[in-house]
Design an enzyme around this catalytic site. Structure first.
Site, PDB file in Angstrom:
ATOM      1  N   LYS A   1      53.387  33.519  -4.377  1.00  0.00           N
ATOM      2  CA  LYS A   1      53.426  34.672  -5.289  1.00  0.00           C
ATOM      3  C   LYS A   1      52.928  34.263  -6.680  1.00  0.00           C
ATOM      4  CE  LYS A   1      57.237  36.842  -2.781  1.00  0.00           C
ATOM      5  NZ  LYS A   1      58.702  37.017  -2.673  1.00  0.00           N
TER       6      LYS A   1
ATOM      7  N   GLN B   1      64.520  35.445  -5.483  1.00  0.00           N
ATOM      8  CA  GLN B   1      64.081  35.198  -4.104  1.00  0.00           C
ATOM      9  C   GLN B   1      65.285  35.157  -3.163  1.00  0.00           C
ATOM     10  OE1 GLN B   1      60.758  35.047  -3.094  1.00  0.00           O
ATOM     11  NE2 GLN B   1      61.626  35.090  -1.045  1.00  0.00           N
TER      12      GLN B   1
ATOM     13  N   ASP C   1      60.926  44.255  -7.205  1.00  0.00           N
ATOM     14  CA  ASP C   1      61.179  44.191  -5.754  1.00  0.00           C
ATOM     15  C   ASP C   1      61.677  45.541  -5.222  1.00  0.00           C
ATOM     16  OD1 ASP C   1      60.591  41.958  -4.256  1.00  0.00           O
ATOM     17  OD2 ASP C   1      62.428  40.873  -4.771  1.00  0.00           O
TER      18      ASP C   1
END
Ligand code: NAD
Length: 286
Positions: free
Chosen positions: A49, A93, A116
């Protein structure tokens, strides 16, 4: 059978984002990745990412945090990032170590920086069909793949196998929305679903998001169905350790009209949508 090529669509989206970022005056969009502990797959995902952020000109920083971090310390770190003006997106994460509550941690992220899309406020907006929230990256990436191939959703039966908060549930909410080019009829299946095979066979579009290698076989798929494989599994094969999806690609590609490969289908789209959400956040905040 046609491939739904996530690599080339994701590249097209990144190229477009790169042009848009280059036109921005002043500071660039920024994202912070919180990486807790030593989970190898999480390290790989965050590295990938970050690399993609750099390619499009998005500033990113990784905060590696010890596995022993307390929930209070982690939430304090997030609250500091909520205030940081150079940061438009905060990504924690997952999975988190078991002593940390995913719900508490996600709820501490400023919803305006929740790129997200996992914060209850953004999930709620998605469920209500309200504009202006962040849509989780994997479902959004799947929608873009379907749109790019001009696959009609209206009135189609979409069977989603897997009801997680990051894939199945938000994807169902997205595709069922009363909106042009959505309006699908959605069934969410999961590990307690009875007669999964015949349910899957009733899907005009079948989405596999279970994390069970090659579980979806040819006889579970309606002829000419569109098959989206979200699964990422490591499996020992004749060619050694390989990444495979939840769909038995070799068999299912014989009957499907469209299918995503693994790797190279949904995965690259997820990251492209993260970059897109980060730029959208910058434009909202700035
Ligand atoms: P999860 O473990 O949170 O959820 C799995 C879901 O599948 C559960 O709802 C469970 O009920 C269901 N399930 C499990 N076994 C089943 C069975 N035999 N029959 C029917 N349903 C079953 O998983 P997740 O986080 O949603 O991830 C699912 C898969 O997708 C994993 O392989 C993950 O690595 C992958 N993934 C890929 C991307 C991407 O960008 N490509 C993004 C997120 C997750």
């Amino acid at each position: 059978m046609k491939l739904l090529d996530g690599i080339s669509l994701a590249k097209k989206i990144r190229d477009d984002l790169k042009k848009r970022v280059a036109l921005l005056k002043g500071r660039k969009p920024g994202i912070a990745f919180l990486l807790i502990g030593e989970h190898p797959a999480s390290h790989t995902y965050v590295t990938m990412k970050k690399k993609r952020c750099e390619e499009v000109g998005i500033f990113s920083k990784v905060l590696p945090l010890p596995v022993s971090i307390s929930e209070k310390e982690l939430i304090q770190t997030i609250e500091r990032l909520n205030q940081e003006e150079t940061i438009d997106g905060i990504l924690v994460q997952q999975p988190l170590p078991s002593h940390l509550s995913t719900a508490h941690v996600v709820e501490s992220i400023d919803p305006n920086k929740d790129v997200d899309g996992f914060h209850p406020l953004n999930m709620g907006k998605l469920l209500l069909g309200e504009e202006g929230g962040f849509v989780p990256c994997t479902p959004l990436g799947i929608l873009k793949l379907l749109e790019e191939a001009k696959i009609e959703l209206q009135g189609k039966h979409v069977v989603i196998v897997g009801r997680s908060n990051i894939v199945g549930k938000p994807l169902a909410a997205l595709l069922v929305q009363k909106k042009a080019h959505r309006n699908a009829t959605v069934t969410l299946a999961h590990s307690y679903t009875k007669d999964l095979a015949s349910l899957c066979r009733s899907g005009d579009i079948l989405v596999a998001a279970m994390g069970k290698p090659l579980l979806i076989k040819k006889e579970m798929v309606k002829p000419h169905a569109v098959v989206i494989d979200v699964g990422i599994n490591k499996m020992e094969t004749q060619k050694g350790l390989q990444i495979v999806g939840d769909v038995d690609f070799a068999q299912v590609s014989e009957v499907a009209s469209y299918i995503t490969p693994v790797p190279g289908g949904v995965g690259p789209m997820t990251i492209a949508m993260l970059l897109s959400n980060t730029l959208a956040s910058y434009q909202k905040i700035s």
